[in-house]
Design an enzyme around this catalytic site. Structure first.
Site, short mmCIF file in Angstrom:
data_model
loop_
_atom_site.label_atom_id
_atom_site.label_comp_id
_atom_site.label_asym_id
_atom_site.label_seq_id
_atom_site.Cartn_x
_atom_site.Cartn_y
_atom_site.Cartn_z
CD GLU A 1 -27.92 82.59 -27.32
OE1 GLU A 1 -27.30 81.94 -27.86
OE2 GLU A 1 -27.45 83.43 -26.31
CB CYS B 1 -28.38 64.48 -28.99
SG CYS B 1 -28.95 64.85 -30.41
CE LYS C 1 -25.16 85.04 -24.15
NZ LYS C 1 -25.08 84.72 -25.49
NE ARG D 1 -24.71 66.94 -25.11
CZ ARG D 1 -23.31 67.17 -25.31
NH1 ARG D 1 -22.45 67.50 -24.55
NH2 ARG D 1 -22.86 66.67 -26.59
CE LYS E 1 -23.33 75.97 -22.61
NZ LYS E 1 -23.21 77.57 -22.75
CG ASN F 1 -25.39 62.30 -28.96
OD1 ASN F 1 -26.63 62.08 -28.82
ND2 ASN F 1 -24.79 62.54 -27.90
N GLY F 2 -25.02 62.72 -33.49
CA GLY F 2 -24.12 62.93 -34.79
C GLY F 2 -25.23 63.07 -35.88
CD GLU G 1 -22.70 87.32 -26.28
OE1 GLU G 1 -22.92 86.51 -25.61
OE2 GLU G 1 -22.47 86.97 -27.55
CG HIS H 1 -24.92 104.35 -44.02
ND1 HIS H 1 -24.82 105.16 -45.19
CD2 HIS H 1 -23.94 104.62 -43.25
CE1 HIS H 1 -23.92 105.78 -44.88
NE2 HIS H 1 -23.24 105.56 -43.87
CD1 TRP I 1 -32.20 70.64 -30.03
CD2 TRP I 1 -31.11 70.23 -32.18
NE1 TRP I 1 -32.14 71.70 -30.83
CE2 TRP I 1 -31.68 71.72 -31.95
CE3 TRP I 1 -30.36 69.86 -33.35
CZ2 TRP I 1 -31.29 72.52 -33.08
CZ3 TRP I 1 -30.25 70.69 -34.24
CH2 TRP I 1 -30.51 72.03 -34.03
#
Length: 606
Positions: free
Chosen positions: A486, A2, A483, A27, A601, A95-96, A479, A502, A71
């Site tokens: 995402e 947010c 990516k 964000r 973000k 926010n929060g 990583e 395995h 968000w």
């Protein structure tokens, strides 16, 4: 997550609010809105992008206002759940997450307040409204209301009975003030305020501030006046502009040589100046460290996994890497001689901050923050800090923050190795020379983009991908998979290559591209055997190989040769093509590269 922008000025603030929200789009959000005071309270909300809110608010003008990108946490993305939320002539952005909102909501509903949304934020609006009569001012009402809130919040509040001020407050969620020539402002991020000022005041947990056109008054949660220093931001408005690039992610990938140079500048041409690197208390905190505990999430967690290999092989120090969101919910055995490292790009990652505080409460006070934001909560919480100097990172998928974190962790490894006497001078000098050469080496890797772009065309339409690595390059494979997930929405998983037989080998066929990180290191021959297992099952291989890897390119085996083998620092170089591969695959698929769906973000909620 947010974004908040608040403005009280001598001129129309709506353009400032809209531009601030644009700068906070990175964000992550699913709705946006604003409320202003100009002869009364007026609110405009949208479930689209900030551009749609700007269009809806084209005829709105006022000298006082609050704005927000949301968000979704409580309640689905919809206009009725979008901020600001109102109660009579009062409006709130937040926010929060408020953990006790249900009990507050039940109490206020019984008192006659009508709730129109599913959010926790609407409970804040009605709670502040309920305090106004006994408080006598909006500022005092906010102070009384926030004293009843459990959880994290950063809020901006307006009331039509006090048309020349706004009140903001924070606890556990970032909020800062901007002191400008024409007014006073507040926002979640410095980037939102560079359009009007570079004079920034960072609020502390529990602070409440009243903003007027010419002044700001700040108190702590008990109502006692406090002074907070003004800092001149080193950022410029140009630093958060796209320039010649199509996306922020592309810009930030290509900024990595300079970001690394900036981060490593402090080691200069000499050795390791520990007080300058980590702060005046560096020698005392780092001396006598018996083990290391790294706390991080997402991409930062992967940087910690790489560092574990470095710390144990070069410094001879045992290292554990924990997912921050899990660490504080299990019983662990604390050791005061442990160095606890919290890694975060924003420095406001709620899970990492909570894990760091938990470790400190357990008696592990040797703490270090590796972060890109000097005045962030995690940096202020830690005893030592290493600021990565990557510059603003706007794209949700982290790139230059990751590589500069690796650089910082390499410097830390060499520091601890020297302090423990575990490294010879000539070996240290060789590693330092490698660090200084790193920006040049990364620049050479970036020149491989045309070939990587061709690869992206070939497998962007696949639905799944498998990434393989061994040793310190296994986290790099992780990583790379992250990516790709995402920003292209291709399902990808990463495995230590030796684990193929395995279980994961069952997934391999001609429709499952397999991406392998193949440096010319001590595990190369083992990796080659694992790659043969893939080819034997009809899997198509895309291999990022050092020049000396001697892996032949054949039908079904595509090779991209890296410019040079880089030893200890090879993970920094090998992640660059994986970033480019994900970026170009996303371009082919037409996804929103900088703002991928469902993601934010700065993850400031648990």
């Amino acid at each position: 997550m947010c974004g908040i922008v608040t403005a009280v000025a001598s001129q129309d603030v709506v353009p400032v609010l809209i531009e601030g929200l644009r700068k906070l789009e990175y964000r992550g959000y699913d709705s946006a809105g604003l409320a202003v005071l100009n002869g009364g309270l007026r609110r405009v909300r949208s479930t689209g992008r900030v551009a749609e809110l700007a269009e809806a608010a084209a005829e709105v003008h006022a000298p006082v206002g609050i704005a927000h990108t949301r968000w979704a946490t409580h309640g689905a993305p919809s206009e009725r759940n979008a901020h600001p939320h109102v109660s009579g002539g009062l409006a709130v952005v937040h926010n929060g997450i408020i953990e006790n909102f249900e009990s507050i909501r039940a109490r206020l509903s019984a008192a006659g307040y009508v709730f129109e949304s599913e959010t926790d934020t609407e409970a804040i609006a009605h709670l502040i409204q309920s305090k106004l009569r006994e408080a006598g001012s909006l500022f005092e009402a906010v102070r009384l209301a926030t004293a009843e809130l459990t959880g994290a919040y950063a809020i901006g509040v307006l009331h039509e009975t006090e048309p020349e001020c706004a009140v903001v407050a924070r606890r556990g969620s970032p909020l800062l003030l901007g002191i400008g020539e024409h007014g006073v402002y507040a926002a979640s991020d410095t980037a939102a305020l560079l359009q009007v000022t570079r004079n920034i005041v960072y609020l502390e947990d529990g602070d409440i501030a009243e903003l007027t056109r010419e002044d700001v008054r700040i108190t702590d949660s008990a109502g006692q006046p406090v002074e907070r220093a003004t800092h001149v931001s080193s950022l410029s408005a140009d630093a958060v502009e796209l320039g010649i690039y199509r996306h922020y992610m592309q810009k930030e990938i290509f900024e990595q040589p300079q970001a690394l140079a900036n981060t490593l500048e402090i080691i200069g041409g000499g050795g390791l100046p520990i007080p300058q690197l980590f702060g005046a208390d560096g020698p005392a905190v780092l001396g006598g460290v018996r083990q290391v505990l790294i706390l991080a999430c997402g991409t930062s967690y992967h940087s910690g996994l790489v560092a574990r290999y470095w710390l144990e092989s070069i410094a001879g120090i045992p290292c554990t890497v924990e997912i921050a969101s899990e660490y504080r919910y299990r019983s662990s055995v604390p050791d005061p001689a442990t160095l606890v490292i919290a890694i975060s790009q924003s420095g406001e990652t709620a899970d990492t901050l909570a894990a760091l505080k938990h470790a400190t409460l357990l008696g592990m006070t040797r703490t270090l923050a590796i972060c890109n934001v000097p005045e962030s909560a995690i940096v202020r919480e830690a005893a030592l800090r290493f600021i990565t100097r990557a510059g603003p990172e706007i794209g949700v998928a982290s790139t230059k923050a990751f590589t500069t974190q690796l650089a910082a962790l390499a410097v830390l490894t060499l520091t601890l190795a020297r302090m423990s006497g575990h490294i010879a001078e000539d070996v240290e000098a060789r590693h330092l020379a490698g660090l200084r050469h790193l920006p040049v080496a990364v620049q050479k890797v970036l020149e491989l983009e045309p070939q990587i772009e061709q690869w992206a065309q070939r497998f962007a339409m696949k639905h799944h991908a498998l990434f393989l690595g061994r040793g310190r390059h296994w986290p790099i494979a992780m990583e790379g998979a992250l990516k790709l997930k995402e920003i292209s929405y291709i399902h990808a998983e990463a495995y230590a290559a030796g684990e193929l037989k395995h279980g994961p080998l069952a997934l391999v066929d001609e429709d499952m591209p397999v991406i392998a990180v193949a440096p010319a290191d001590e595990l190369l021959e083992k990796l080659k055997s694992n790659l043969q297992e893939v080819r034997a099952r009809g899997g198509e291989l895309y291999v990022f190989a050092d020049a000396g890897s001697e892996i032949p390119e054949t039908d079904g085996v595509h090779i991209l040769h890296m410019p040079e083998h880089y030893g200890m620092l090879s993970p920094v170089l090998h992640v660059i093509p994986l970033q480019l591969l994900s970026y170009h695959a996303a371009l082919v698929k037409g996804t929103d590269v900088d703002k991928p769906r469902n993601l934010a973000k700065s993850v400031t909620v648990e």
